[in-house]
Enzyme design. Sequence first.
Site, PDB file in Angstrom:
ATOM      1  N   ALA A 121       0.827  -1.346  -0.056  1.00  0.00           N
ATOM      2  CA  ALA A 121       0.027  -0.217  -0.244  1.00  0.00           C
ATOM      3  C   ALA A 121       0.932   1.385   0.039  1.00  0.00           C
ATOM      4  O   ALA A 121       0.380   2.351   0.120  1.00  0.00           O
ATOM      5  CB  ALA A 121      -0.899   0.013   1.187  1.00  0.00           C
ATOM      6  N   GLU A 122       2.157   1.130  -0.178  1.00  0.00           N
ATOM      7  CA  GLU A 122       2.944   2.475  -0.128  1.00  0.00           C
ATOM      8  C   GLU A 122       2.452   3.642  -1.166  1.00  0.00           C
ATOM      9  O   GLU A 122       2.782   4.518  -0.596  1.00  0.00           O
ATOM     10  CB  GLU A 122       4.548   1.898  -0.393  1.00  0.00           C
ATOM     11  CG  GLU A 122       5.117   1.005   0.576  1.00  0.00           C
ATOM     12  CD  GLU A 122       4.700  -0.448   0.660  1.00  0.00           C
ATOM     13  OE1 GLU A 122       5.736  -1.028   1.510  1.00  0.00           O
ATOM     14  OE2 GLU A 122       4.036  -0.851  -0.061  1.00  0.00           O
ATOM     15  N   LEU A 123       2.210   3.153  -2.341  1.00  0.00           N
ATOM     16  CA  LEU A 123       1.984   4.408  -3.127  1.00  0.00           C
ATOM     17  C   LEU A 123       0.666   4.791  -2.678  1.00  0.00           C
ATOM     18  O   LEU A 123       0.360   6.234  -2.963  1.00  0.00           O
ATOM     19  CB  LEU A 123       1.792   3.745  -4.537  1.00  0.00           C
ATOM     20  CG  LEU A 123       3.118   3.377  -5.355  1.00  0.00           C
ATOM     21  CD1 LEU A 123       2.827   3.031  -6.731  1.00  0.00           C
ATOM     22  CD2 LEU A 123       4.345   4.123  -4.853  1.00  0.00           C
ATOM     23  N   ALA A 124      -0.382   4.224  -2.013  1.00  0.00           N
ATOM     24  CA  ALA A 124      -1.337   4.905  -1.612  1.00  0.00           C
ATOM     25  C   ALA A 124      -1.149   6.275  -0.677  1.00  0.00           C
ATOM     26  O   ALA A 124      -2.190   7.085  -0.525  1.00  0.00           O
ATOM     27  CB  ALA A 124      -2.300   3.999  -0.857  1.00  0.00           C
ATOM     28  N   VAL A 125      -0.130   6.330   0.146  1.00  0.00           N
ATOM     29  CA  VAL A 125       0.472   7.351   0.929  1.00  0.00           C
ATOM     30  C   VAL A 125       1.569   7.785   0.183  1.00  0.00           C
ATOM     31  O   VAL A 125       2.019   8.775   1.158  1.00  0.00           O
ATOM     32  CB  VAL A 125       0.764   7.118   2.469  1.00  0.00           C
ATOM     33  CG1 VAL A 125      -0.653   6.516   3.245  1.00  0.00           C
ATOM     34  CG2 VAL A 125       1.804   5.786   2.468  1.00  0.00           C
TER      35      VAL A 125
END
Length: 243
Positions: A121-125
């Site tokens: 989920a890194e790219l979500a933040v």
Amino acid sequence: MLSIEERDDVAVVRIEHGRVGAMDAELLDALTDAVGASDRALVFTGTGSAFSAGVDLRRILDGGKPYTEAFLTALSRMFRAVFDHPRPTVAAVNGHAIAGGCVLALACDVRLMSGGRIGLAELAVGVPFPTSALEIVRHALGPRAGYVLLGAETVGPDRALALGMVDEVTGADELLPRSLALATELAARSPEAYRLAKAQLHRPANEAIEATTAEDDAAVLAGWTSADTHRRIGAALEALTRR
């Protein structure tokens, strides 16, 4: 922070750090030390509903650039310690394995899952991937790496199995016994032959990691500490508090 239970040629490394096993610099160092000190096969698992929910984002906001820089160094060191451990490694994913928690699972030789959600989920933040994390993901997921990484979604066990993020889905009561049995089976093989085969399999990923430049590291750090990333992290934390 960690509990370690040795069972013959296998050690169970259980993350017991806060409610969801969030990764901070201290937990990363503890994991690296535990792996480095062990000559056994390792089974990694979590506590309660989480394997590890990933990076402690509050610490990133509160610690500023000095903490984030030290954290990223510790994060890559931990991922590589697990990835390069010469004995078998098994991830017993008992619950949510998000972002860094997912990469920890992907760094293991085999992954079993019983519940929760898993995903990168890194790219979500808005946080970029250190090269070590990206290459471990590429090694583990092959042609699915881009789909999983760029999509930044979390999925349940059955979808994770279909995507190759885990190798087996088990019931909650079966997860640890099955993981221990598999680790024991792998540990019974020639340690030197296993080490060599693993090193050969990992060579492309490790060569890519070792080719990382200072400019690459600087770009990742800049991404983690930018105003836009901090805004996105703050929004994500606020959304969590409203649940």
